[in-house]
Design a protein around this motif. Structure first.
Motif, PDB file in Angstrom:
ATOM      1  N   GLY A 133      61.855  -1.134  37.573  1.00 41.14           N
ATOM      2  CA  GLY A 133      61.352  -2.241  36.772  1.00 41.14           C
ATOM      3  C   GLY A 133      59.839  -2.119  36.016  1.00 41.14           C
ATOM      4  O   GLY A 133      59.360  -0.788  36.323  1.00 41.14           O
ATOM      5  N   PRO A 134      59.556  -3.026  35.243  1.00 41.00           N
ATOM      6  CA  PRO A 134      58.512  -2.814  34.354  1.00 41.00           C
ATOM      7  C   PRO A 134      57.266  -2.215  35.249  1.00 41.00           C
ATOM      8  O   PRO A 134      56.247  -1.418  34.505  1.00 41.00           O
ATOM      9  N   PHE A 135      56.727  -3.017  36.183  1.00 41.87           N
ATOM     10  CA  PHE A 135      55.570  -2.829  36.770  1.00 41.87           C
ATOM     11  C   PHE A 135      55.507  -1.349  37.620  1.00 41.87           C
ATOM     12  O   PHE A 135      54.340  -0.597  37.368  1.00 41.87           O
ATOM     13  N   THR A 136      56.773  -1.038  38.139  1.00 47.42           N
ATOM     14  CA  THR A 136      56.743   0.232  38.721  1.00 47.42           C
ATOM     15  C   THR A 136      56.633   1.242  37.697  1.00 47.42           C
ATOM     16  O   THR A 136      55.968   2.336  37.853  1.00 47.42           O
ATOM     17  N   LEU A 137      57.126   1.078  36.676  1.00 49.22           N
ATOM     18  CA  LEU A 137      57.127   2.046  35.452  1.00 49.22           C
ATOM     19  C   LEU A 137      55.792   2.214  34.865  1.00 49.22           C
ATOM     20  O   LEU A 137      55.311   3.121  34.596  1.00 49.22           O
ATOM     21  N   MET A 138      54.909   1.086  34.626  1.00 53.27           N
ATOM     22  CA  MET A 138      53.804   1.043  34.108  1.00 53.27           C
ATOM     23  C   MET A 138      52.878   1.996  35.015  1.00 53.27           C
ATOM     24  O   MET A 138      51.956   2.540  34.641  1.00 53.27           O
ATOM     25  N   ASP A 139      52.966   1.571  36.344  1.00 45.12           N
ATOM     26  CA  ASP A 139      52.170   2.435  37.354  1.00 45.12           C
ATOM     27  C   ASP A 139      52.185   3.730  37.359  1.00 45.12           C
ATOM     28  O   ASP A 139      51.523   4.704  37.569  1.00 45.12           O
ATOM     29  N   LEU A 140      53.865   4.083  37.113  1.00 39.31           N
ATOM     30  CA  LEU A 140      54.023   5.726  36.992  1.00 39.31           C
ATOM     31  C   LEU A 140      53.323   6.207  35.715  1.00 39.31           C
ATOM     32  O   LEU A 140      52.977   7.158  35.818  1.00 39.31           O
ATOM     33  N   ILE A 141      53.503   5.809  34.342  1.00 35.52           N
ATOM     34  CA  ILE A 141      53.049   5.910  33.192  1.00 35.52           C
ATOM     35  C   ILE A 141      51.386   6.220  33.589  1.00 35.52           C
ATOM     36  O   ILE A 141      50.824   6.997  32.775  1.00 35.52           O
ATOM     37  N   GLY A 142      50.796   5.080  34.075  1.00 34.56           N
ATOM     38  CA  GLY A 142      49.351   5.002  34.268  1.00 34.56           C
ATOM     39  C   GLY A 142      48.782   3.818  33.275  1.00 34.56           C
ATOM     40  O   GLY A 142      49.206   3.632  32.220  1.00 34.56           O
ATOM     41  N   LEU A 143      48.125   2.810  33.988  1.00 32.95           N
ATOM     42  CA  LEU A 143      47.806   1.718  33.207  1.00 32.95           C
ATOM     43  C   LEU A 143      46.760   2.111  32.091  1.00 32.95           C
ATOM     44  O   LEU A 143      46.799   1.378  30.971  1.00 32.95           O
ATOM     45  N   ASP A 144      46.009   3.056  32.230  1.00 36.41           N
ATOM     46  CA  ASP A 144      45.194   3.556  30.977  1.00 36.41           C
ATOM     47  C   ASP A 144      45.985   3.922  29.811  1.00 36.41           C
ATOM     48  O   ASP A 144      45.845   3.565  28.687  1.00 36.41           O
ATOM     49  N   THR A 145      46.937   4.608  30.175  1.00 37.00           N
ATOM     50  CA  THR A 145      47.832   5.388  29.085  1.00 37.00           C
ATOM     51  C   THR A 145      48.750   4.142  28.544  1.00 37.00           C
ATOM     52  O   THR A 145      48.697   3.922  27.173  1.00 37.00           O
ATOM     53  N   CYS A 146      49.107   3.081  29.373  1.00 36.45           N
ATOM     54  CA  CYS A 146      49.635   1.939  28.735  1.00 36.45           C
ATOM     55  C   CYS A 146      48.805   1.227  27.720  1.00 36.45           C
ATOM     56  O   CYS A 146      49.187   0.932  26.655  1.00 36.45           O
ATOM     57  N   LEU A 147      47.690   0.973  28.129  1.00 37.76           N
ATOM     58  CA  LEU A 147      46.537   0.236  27.466  1.00 37.76           C
ATOM     59  C   LEU A 147      46.437   0.977  25.861  1.00 37.76           C
ATOM     60  O   LEU A 147      46.293   0.429  24.873  1.00 37.76           O
ATOM     61  N   GLU A 148      46.175   2.320  26.091  1.00 43.28           N
ATOM     62  CA  GLU A 148      45.995   3.087  25.021  1.00 43.28           C
ATOM     63  C   GLU A 148      47.104   2.926  23.917  1.00 43.28           C
ATOM     64  O   GLU A 148      47.026   2.907  22.762  1.00 43.28           O
ATOM     65  N   VAL A 149      48.439   3.159  24.580  1.00 40.91           N
ATOM     66  CA  VAL A 149      49.448   2.984  23.571  1.00 40.91           C
ATOM     67  C   VAL A 149      49.819   1.747  22.974  1.00 40.91           C
ATOM     68  O   VAL A 149      49.881   1.569  21.650  1.00 40.91           O
ATOM     69  N   LEU A 150      49.487   0.812  23.801  1.00 40.10           N
ATOM     70  CA  LEU A 150      49.434  -0.518  23.119  1.00 40.10           C
ATOM     71  C   LEU A 150      48.614  -1.013  22.211  1.00 40.10           C
ATOM     72  O   LEU A 150      48.820  -1.511  21.097  1.00 40.10           O
ATOM     73  N   GLU A 151      47.153  -0.536  22.252  1.00 36.72           N
ATOM     74  CA  GLU A 151      46.191  -0.661  21.423  1.00 36.72           C
ATOM     75  C   GLU A 151      46.700   0.036  20.013  1.00 36.72           C
ATOM     76  O   GLU A 151      46.190  -0.301  19.014  1.00 36.72           O
ATOM     77  N   ALA A 152      46.895   1.412  20.283  1.00 32.87           N
ATOM     78  CA  ALA A 152      47.324   1.990  18.926  1.00 32.87           C
ATOM     79  C   ALA A 152      48.531   1.378  18.265  1.00 32.87           C
ATOM     80  O   ALA A 152      48.393   1.149  17.044  1.00 32.87           O
ATOM     81  N   ILE A 153      49.562   0.957  18.872  1.00 36.41           N
ATOM     82  CA  ILE A 153      50.659   0.316  18.031  1.00 36.41           C
ATOM     83  C   ILE A 153      50.086  -1.095  17.625  1.00 36.41           C
ATOM     84  O   ILE A 153      50.266  -1.478  16.305  1.00 36.41           O
ATOM     85  N   TYR A 154      49.279  -1.822  18.103  1.00 37.91           N
ATOM     86  CA  TYR A 154      48.729  -3.173  17.825  1.00 37.91           C
ATOM     87  C   TYR A 154      47.749  -2.913  16.567  1.00 37.91           C
ATOM     88  O   TYR A 154      48.000  -3.443  15.492  1.00 37.91           O
ATOM     89  N   ALA A 155      47.166  -2.030  16.674  1.00 33.55           N
ATOM     90  CA  ALA A 155      46.092  -1.640  15.530  1.00 33.55           C
ATOM     91  C   ALA A 155      47.293  -1.325  14.260  1.00 33.55           C
ATOM     92  O   ALA A 155      46.637  -1.454  13.094  1.00 33.55           O
ATOM     93  N   GLU A 156      48.193  -0.718  14.277  1.00 29.80           N
ATOM     94  CA  GLU A 156      48.945  -0.231  13.304  1.00 29.80           C
ATOM     95  C   GLU A 156      49.957  -1.325  12.756  1.00 29.80           C
ATOM     96  O   GLU A 156      50.003  -1.611  11.621  1.00 29.80           O
ATOM     97  N   SER A 157      50.297  -2.373  13.643  1.00 23.72           N
ATOM     98  CA  SER A 157      51.290  -3.060  13.524  1.00 23.72           C
ATOM     99  C   SER A 157      51.008  -4.593  13.323  1.00 23.72           C
ATOM    100  O   SER A 157      51.611  -5.251  12.636  1.00 23.72           O
ATOM    101  N   ARG A 158      49.753  -4.840  14.189  1.00 23.10           N
ATOM    102  CA  ARG A 158      49.363  -6.068  14.064  1.00 23.10           C
ATOM    103  C   ARG A 158      50.384  -7.290  14.456  1.00 23.10           C
ATOM    104  O   ARG A 158      50.384  -8.357  14.380  1.00 23.10           O
TER     105      ARG A 158
END
Ligand code: 3HC
Length: 294
Positions: free
Chosen positions: A230-255
């Motif tokens: 599920g999504p929360f188990t996966l985010m914990d596996l990926i690392g929440l810091d990495t999740c935040l970085e990826v989202l910030e980068a995509i948001y900065a480009e896509s708005r």
């Protein structure tokens, strides 16, 4: 390995992803040089490699001799000079542009002029990294997924400056390693993260809005969506810091507001609760990085 034009490959940074990538390369019978910043980090990298291959031995997927052969193919060092005769180097250091640029400046200095230099970045611009080197035509992105020894997809990213040959050679290597390459241009999130993280972020938003509990959202997607986690188990596996970085980068480009990080994610990261690797994220684990997903 047939069809592969690289024989010695360096990996810089032996955290979860770098160690996984080094293992994949060594399993493919390539000579690997694994570089870390200091002895402690190098020993942690050795620990990742031993643990991951040890898990395969325990499951009867690898003999002890096979494990030894894989580990023996990986020369560990803290000296960038040991990368001098590599024909490909893959960088997997933390996601900070200043740090990556520093690593690439050093690689540019020590590596052969014809060596291809790759970044495993999941959120930074490969072009930004490429233009900081003296060999932008030889810079590619090679994006593995976590856990690297298991996940079959590898995104191969060429910038407008990358020569076609470099992208093709890396994609051929990925295929020879038993993985599936997809070739992509340099856009934040590439393909898989651009699609995946909108979904993960929406799950965090649903939790915040009280739409459903963590466990019920995870169960809905695991059982109903046929996903391994599920999504929360996966985010914990990926690392929440990495999740935040990826989202910030995509948001900065896509708005695109679907990628505006859910506040709960930022809150957990600020609190140092980064997921499995720290022992607590959306879930709690018995020991950092040891626990199985709930
Ligand atoms: N390292 C090495 N091998 C591992 C591993 C690890 N960390 N975790 C699991 N494995 C291996 C196991 O040894 C086992 O191998 P075997 O089949 O040869 O015996 C196999 O994977 C299955 O493991 P388990 O039976 O223990 O557990 P699961 O069946 O639950 O699988 C999983 C674990 C592979 C992690 C699976 O749950 C899964 O695929 N989850 C989704 C992972 C995912 O989506 N990753 C992508 C994240 S996005 C990303 O990485 C991009 C980045 O930029 C953020």
């Amino acid at each position: 390995m047939s069809g592969v034009s690289f024989s010695k490959v360096g990996v810089v940074g032996l955290g979860t992803m770098g160690a996984g990538i080094a293992e994949v390369l060594a399993r493919g019978e390539l000579a690997v040089v694994g570089i870390e910043i200091n002895r402690d980090a190098l020993e942690r990298g050795r620990g990742h490699l031993e643990k991951s291959t040890g898990r395969a031995v325990k499951r009867g997927r690898l003999t002890e001799d096979g494990q030894r052969a894989i580990l023996d193919r990986i020369a560990l060092s803290t000296d960038f000079g040991d990368l001098a005769d590599c024909d490909l180097v893959i960088e997997a250091v933390p996601e900070r542009l200043d740090l990556k640029r520093k690593v690439f400046a050093e690689l540019d200095r020590v590596c052969r002029a014809d060596a291809v230099l790759a970044t495993n970045t999941s959120s930074l611009s490969v072009t930004d990294i490429a233009v900081s080197t003296g060999r932008p035509t030889k810079i590619v992105g090679v994006h593995f997924f976590n856990p690297a020894p298991v996940m079959k997809l590898v995104e191969v990213i060429g910038t407008v400056l990358t020569e076609d040959g470099a992208v093709g050679r890396v994609a051929d290597l990925v295929t020879a390693l038993g993985k599936t390459p997809v070739v992509i241009g340099d856009r934040a999130g590439f393909v898989a993260n651009r699609l995946l993280f909108g979904y993960l972020n929406q799950a965090a938003g649903m939790l915040e809005a009280g739409h459903a509990t963590r466990d019920d959202i995870d169960a809905a997607m695991k059982v109903g969506g046929g996903l391994p986690m599920g999504p929360f188990t996966l985010m914990d596996l990926i690392g929440l810091d990495t999740c935040l970085e990826v989202l910030e980068a995509i948001y900065a480009e896509s708005r695109d507001r679907r990628h505006a990080p859910a506040p709960v994610l930022r809150e957990l990261v600020t609190a140092g609760l980064l997921g499995r690797k720290t022992g607590r994220g959306f879930y709690s684990y018995d020991a950092p990085a040891e626990a199985e997903a709930p």
